[in-house]
Design a protein around this motif. Structure first.
Motif, mmCIF file in Angstrom:
data_model
loop_
_atom_site.group_PDB
_atom_site.id
_atom_site.type_symbol
_atom_site.label_atom_id
_atom_site.label_comp_id
_atom_site.label_asym_id
_atom_site.label_seq_id
_atom_site.Cartn_x
_atom_site.Cartn_y
_atom_site.Cartn_z
ATOM 1 N N TYR A 177 -5.356 -6.437 -5.091
ATOM 2 C CA TYR A 177 -4.669 -5.642 -6.105
ATOM 3 C C TYR A 177 -5.661 -5.329 -7.209
ATOM 4 O O TYR A 177 -6.315 -6.226 -7.730
ATOM 5 C CB TYR A 177 -3.459 -6.417 -6.655
ATOM 6 N N ALA B 173 2.106 -15.497 -9.897
ATOM 7 C CA ALA B 173 2.971 -14.610 -9.120
ATOM 8 C C ALA B 173 2.561 -13.158 -9.340
ATOM 9 O O ALA B 173 1.955 -12.801 -10.348
ATOM 10 C CB ALA B 173 4.423 -14.815 -9.540
ATOM 11 N N LEU B 174 2.906 -12.288 -8.390
ATOM 12 C CA LEU B 174 2.540 -10.878 -8.484
ATOM 13 C C LEU B 174 3.140 -10.222 -9.731
ATOM 14 O O LEU B 174 2.537 -9.347 -10.324
ATOM 15 C CB LEU B 174 3.005 -10.128 -7.243
ATOM 16 N N GLY B 175 4.317 -10.649 -10.134
ATOM 17 C CA GLY B 175 4.959 -10.092 -11.318
ATOM 18 C C GLY B 175 4.138 -10.304 -12.572
ATOM 19 O O GLY B 175 4.226 -9.525 -13.520
ATOM 20 N N HIS B 176 3.321 -11.347 -12.611
ATOM 21 C CA HIS B 176 2.476 -11.608 -13.769
ATOM 22 C C HIS B 176 1.432 -10.489 -13.942
ATOM 23 O O HIS B 176 1.116 -10.094 -15.058
ATOM 24 C CB HIS B 176 1.777 -12.957 -13.612
ATOM 25 N N MET C 35 1.678 -7.287 -12.680
ATOM 26 C CA MET C 35 2.262 -5.955 -12.756
ATOM 27 C C MET C 35 3.205 -5.748 -13.919
ATOM 28 O O MET C 35 3.497 -4.618 -14.267
ATOM 29 C CB MET C 35 3.004 -5.650 -11.463
ATOM 30 N N GLY C 36 3.707 -6.775 -14.503
ATOM 31 C CA GLY C 36 4.653 -6.628 -15.598
ATOM 32 C C GLY C 36 6.074 -6.476 -15.091
ATOM 33 O O GLY C 36 6.365 -6.606 -13.909
ATOM 34 N N ARG C 37 6.986 -6.190 -15.998
ATOM 35 C CA ARG C 37 8.413 -6.148 -15.669
ATOM 36 C C ARG C 37 8.966 -4.726 -15.556
ATOM 37 O O ARG C 37 10.153 -4.539 -15.436
ATOM 38 C CB ARG C 37 9.191 -6.891 -16.745
ATOM 39 N N ASN C 38 8.111 -3.713 -15.639
ATOM 40 C CA ASN C 38 8.578 -2.332 -15.560
ATOM 41 C C ASN C 38 9.018 -2.025 -14.138
ATOM 42 O O ASN C 38 8.241 -2.104 -13.194
ATOM 43 C CB ASN C 38 7.469 -1.382 -15.994
ATOM 44 N N GLU C 39 10.280 -1.629 -13.984
ATOM 45 C CA GLU C 39 10.818 -1.367 -12.651
ATOM 46 C C GLU C 39 10.315 -0.058 -12.057
ATOM 47 O O GLU C 39 10.416 0.159 -10.867
ATOM 48 C CB GLU C 39 12.348 -1.340 -12.713
ATOM 49 N N THR D 121 7.226 0.999 -12.032
ATOM 50 C CA THR D 121 5.810 0.911 -11.710
ATOM 51 C C THR D 121 5.609 0.989 -10.204
ATOM 52 O O THR D 121 6.309 0.339 -9.437
ATOM 53 C CB THR D 121 5.221 -0.417 -12.235
#
Length: 118
Positions: A22, A33-36, A38-42, A44
């Motif tokens: 990535y 975790a991958l969410g860390h 990419m952030g929380r924006n749905e 994206t």
């Protein structure tokens, strides 16, 4: 959730010999975790590439498509040709025009603008 998978491979990869990539970095199981990342924006869109361990980073995608590249090159060529034409058209034919006369204001103020000599 994942809406679509582009370039899906039919090859089955063994989880022990698999690495996630990535943003040009290899993600190891010790990473967060991958969410860390990419952030929380749905909204994206994330592209994660899978490869076998030890193979190195996967090839990067081209920043522009071939069609966009052709259009940009055609535009650059047209602009270059226009600039060449402007450079060649270096004549001073406008210097004989009334609006280009540097003494026009003085002649107008003194009332000598329309005097014709015989």
């Amino acid at each position: 959730g994942i809406n679509a998978v582009h370039g899906m491979s039919k090859e089955v990869l063994d989880l022990k010999n698999l690495s996630l990539w990535y943003c040009g970095k290899e993600l190891t199981p010790e990473d967060k975790a991958l969410g860390h990342f990419m952030g929380r924006n749905e909204k994206t869109t994330v592209i994660i590439k899978l490869s076998k361990k030890g193979k190195g980073a996967p090839a990067r995608e081209a920043p522009v498509s071939e069609q966009e590249q052709k259009l940009m090159m055609a535009h650059a060529y047209r602009r270059q040709e226009d600039l060449k034409k402007l450079a060649e058209n270096d004549d001073d034919d406008y210097m004989t025009s009334q609006w280009a006369n540097p003494g026009a204001l003085k002649q107008q103020l003194h009332g000598t603008a329309n005097i014709k000599w015989r």
